[in-house]
Design a protein around this motif. Structure first.
Motif, PDB file in Angstrom:
ATOM      1  N   LEU A 173      -1.769 -25.209  17.049  1.00 52.76           N
ATOM      2  CA  LEU A 173      -0.593 -24.642  17.731  1.00 52.76           C
ATOM      3  C   LEU A 173      -0.858 -24.545  19.235  1.00 52.76           C
ATOM      4  O   LEU A 173       0.001 -24.908  20.054  1.00 52.76           O
ATOM      5  CB  LEU A 173      -0.262 -23.259  17.166  1.00 52.76           C
ATOM      6  N   GLU A 174      -2.018 -24.075  19.578  1.00 51.50           N
ATOM      7  CA  GLU A 174      -2.370 -23.960  20.996  1.00 51.50           C
ATOM      8  C   GLU A 174      -2.409 -25.323  21.672  1.00 51.50           C
ATOM      9  O   GLU A 174      -2.011 -25.470  22.830  1.00 51.50           O
ATOM     10  CB  GLU A 174      -3.721 -23.257  21.125  1.00 51.50           C
ATOM     11  N   GLU A 175      -2.857 -26.338  20.919  1.00 51.66           N
ATOM     12  CA  GLU A 175      -2.970 -27.686  21.480  1.00 51.66           C
ATOM     13  C   GLU A 175      -1.611 -28.276  21.841  1.00 51.66           C
ATOM     14  O   GLU A 175      -1.502 -29.100  22.741  1.00 51.66           O
ATOM     15  CB  GLU A 175      -3.700 -28.597  20.493  1.00 51.66           C
ATOM     16  N   ILE A 176      -0.556 -27.862  21.106  1.00 51.14           N
ATOM     17  CA  ILE A 176       0.799 -28.363  21.425  1.00 51.14           C
ATOM     18  C   ILE A 176       1.611 -27.325  22.217  1.00 51.14           C
ATOM     19  O   ILE A 176       2.833 -27.416  22.326  1.00 51.14           O
ATOM     20  CB  ILE A 176       1.575 -28.761  20.142  1.00 51.14           C
ATOM     21  N   GLY A 177       0.887 -26.341  22.771  1.00 51.92           N
ATOM     22  CA  GLY A 177       1.520 -25.371  23.653  1.00 51.92           C
ATOM     23  C   GLY A 177       2.353 -24.323  22.953  1.00 51.92           C
ATOM     24  O   GLY A 177       3.304 -23.778  23.550  1.00 51.92           O
ATOM     25  N   LYS A 178       2.013 -23.993  21.703  1.00 50.81           N
ATOM     26  CA  LYS A 178       2.775 -23.009  20.944  1.00 50.81           C
ATOM     27  C   LYS A 178       1.940 -21.751  20.736  1.00 50.81           C
ATOM     28  O   LYS A 178       0.730 -21.811  20.555  1.00 50.81           O
ATOM     29  CB  LYS A 178       3.193 -23.569  19.576  1.00 50.81           C
ATOM     30  N   ASP A 179       2.624 -20.631  20.738  1.00 54.77           N
ATOM     31  CA  ASP A 179       1.965 -19.348  20.520  1.00 54.77           C
ATOM     32  C   ASP A 179       1.687 -19.133  19.034  1.00 54.77           C
ATOM     33  O   ASP A 179       2.468 -19.566  18.184  1.00 54.77           O
ATOM     34  CB  ASP A 179       2.876 -18.218  21.039  1.00 54.77           C
ATOM     35  N   LYS A 180       0.600 -18.446  18.719  1.00 54.99           N
ATOM     36  CA  LYS A 180       0.245 -18.206  17.309  1.00 54.99           C
ATOM     37  C   LYS A 180       1.252 -17.299  16.599  1.00 54.99           C
ATOM     38  O   LYS A 180       1.248 -17.211  15.376  1.00 54.99           O
ATOM     39  CB  LYS A 180      -1.161 -17.607  17.212  1.00 54.99           C
ATOM     40  N   ASN A 181       2.101 -16.620  17.354  1.00 52.85           N
ATOM     41  CA  ASN A 181       3.103 -15.730  16.770  1.00 52.85           C
ATOM     42  C   ASN A 181       4.432 -16.435  16.474  1.00 52.85           C
ATOM     43  O   ASN A 181       5.421 -15.802  16.121  1.00 52.85           O
ATOM     44  CB  ASN A 181       3.361 -14.541  17.697  1.00 52.85           C
ATOM     45  N   ILE A 182       4.455 -17.744  16.628  1.00 56.39           N
ATOM     46  CA  ILE A 182       5.685 -18.515  16.439  1.00 56.39           C
ATOM     47  C   ILE A 182       6.154 -18.451  14.989  1.00 56.39           C
ATOM     48  O   ILE A 182       5.350 -18.276  14.056  1.00 56.39           O
ATOM     49  CB  ILE A 182       5.458 -19.987  16.871  1.00 56.39           C
ATOM     50  N   ARG A 183       7.461 -18.584  14.781  1.00 55.76           N
ATOM     51  CA  ARG A 183       8.030 -18.625  13.427  1.00 55.76           C
ATOM     52  C   ARG A 183       8.280 -20.073  13.024  1.00 55.76           C
ATOM     53  O   ARG A 183       8.408 -20.955  13.875  1.00 55.76           O
ATOM     54  CB  ARG A 183       9.323 -17.823  13.360  1.00 55.76           C
ATOM     55  N   ALA A 184       8.375 -20.287  11.713  1.00 54.20           N
ATOM     56  CA  ALA A 184       8.479 -21.650  11.170  1.00 54.20           C
ATOM     57  C   ALA A 184       9.657 -22.428  11.739  1.00 54.20           C
ATOM     58  O   ALA A 184       9.540 -23.626  12.022  1.00 54.20           O
ATOM     59  CB  ALA A 184       8.581 -21.587   9.648  1.00 54.20           C
ATOM     60  N   GLU A 185      10.797 -21.769  11.920  1.00 53.66           N
ATOM     61  CA  GLU A 185      11.998 -22.484  12.361  1.00 53.66           C
ATOM     62  C   GLU A 185      11.961 -22.886  13.827  1.00 53.66           C
ATOM     63  O   GLU A 185      12.877 -23.557  14.324  1.00 53.66           O
ATOM     64  CB  GLU A 185      13.255 -21.644  12.099  1.00 53.66           C
ATOM     65  N   GLU A 186      10.885 -22.506  14.531  1.00 52.70           N
ATOM     66  CA  GLU A 186      10.769 -22.837  15.953  1.00 52.70           C
ATOM     67  C   GLU A 186       9.926 -24.081  16.213  1.00 52.70           C
ATOM     68  O   GLU A 186       9.736 -24.469  17.369  1.00 52.70           O
ATOM     69  CB  GLU A 186      10.177 -21.644  16.707  1.00 52.70           C
TER      70      GLU A 186
END
Length: 286
Positions: free
Chosen positions: A256-269
């Protein structure tokens, strides 16, 4: 062909009455009885004289009759034995020559075998409401040479298929369907065009096959389902409810971090490509 068309409301009603047939809700039987719309469907499908076409849910042949003059041959499937008997009678001149009728449960068939045996190159179907969603995944997972499909499905399924991340209709089904293919909503069809009249409108969609990015489609689908298992939870929390994925939490967070996403993200995001990347990371670390 027959006159008037089978798909005219009066003709469909007459045929069903003559054979004492009552359409079944349990089979999701809603016949499209608008000949102009059926002609529009076939026109959009760009049937070539060499095409061998798959039609699931043929019923008594409302769509078959319009397809037949365009295609080289048809493989028609329906589960209802009474409807199959009527279909055989109406298309007796073409059965075993240009039409193969398979009177079986469409969800239990092997479409890889059907594709190979009959050389199917395209799918054009008014799908029975009850099986539309799972059948789309099944057919597209099992076939290799059916590159295009033109399908009439209920609007809510079309909305799920064509949803984008963050939308209320975006779901695990959206991710799985769009992993297999590209979809386009071509036009809407009113519920008033069907017999019996359903409670929802329909959509006519186009699908173009993708080259699959993964070898293990089933494993990927299981992963996506787990990610969406608790929609209101964070994706990581949903994965924690499965022992295997719980052990792989750090790999998921890292990807997730590698694609610039936060670990708190939800599935639909997350997008389809995001899910593919995360799953590849998981597989490479098993």
């Amino acid at each position: 062909m027959m006159s008037p068309y089978i798909s005219s409301p009066s003709k469909t009603t007459s045929i069903l009455k003559e054979h004492n047939i009552r359409l079944s809700k349990s089979y999701g039987q809603n016949f499209l009885v608008d000949t102009n719309i059926l002609k529009k469907i076939v026109s959009k499908a760009n049937i070539a004289s060499k095409d061998r076409v798959l039609e699931v849910g043929c019923g008594i042949g409302n769509l078959t009759e319009i397809l037949l003059p365009k295609a080289k041959s048809l493989v028609c499937i329906d589960i209802d034995k009474k409807l199959c008997a009527v279909f055989r009678k109406l298309f007796s001149d073409y059965i075993s020559q240009r039409i193969v009728l398979v009177c079986k449960d469409a969800l239990r068939l092997d479409y890889e075998l059907l594709e190979k045996e009959y050389g199917i190159s395209k799918m054009v179907s008014n799908l029975p409401y009850k099986i539309a969603a799972p059948l789309i995944l099944k057919v597209f997972s099992q076939t290799q040479k059916v590159l295009e499909a033109y399908l009439t499905i209920q609007k809510d399924i079309a909305d799920r298929i064509t949803a984008t991340k963050g939308d209320k209709n975006y779901s695990s089904y959206t991710v799985k369907a769009n992993y297999l293919a590209e979809f386009e909503n071509l036009f809407s069809i009113s519920r008033n065009s069907f017999l019996p009249r359903p409670n929802v409108d329909s959509s006519f969609i186009f699908r173009k096959k993708k080259t699959l990015a993964l070898k293990d489609t089933k494993g990927f689908f299981d992963f996506v389902d787990q990610c969406f298992a608790h929609r209101r939870k964070k994706l990581i929390n949903s994965l924690q409810t499965d022992i295997f994925y719980k052990q792989k939490t750090q790999f998921v967070i890292a990807s997730l971090e590698e694609i610039g996403k936060d670990k708190n993200i939800r599935a639909e995001e997350l997008s389809v490509d995001d899910y593919i990347f995360i799953y590849k990371t998981l597989v490479s670390n098993i």
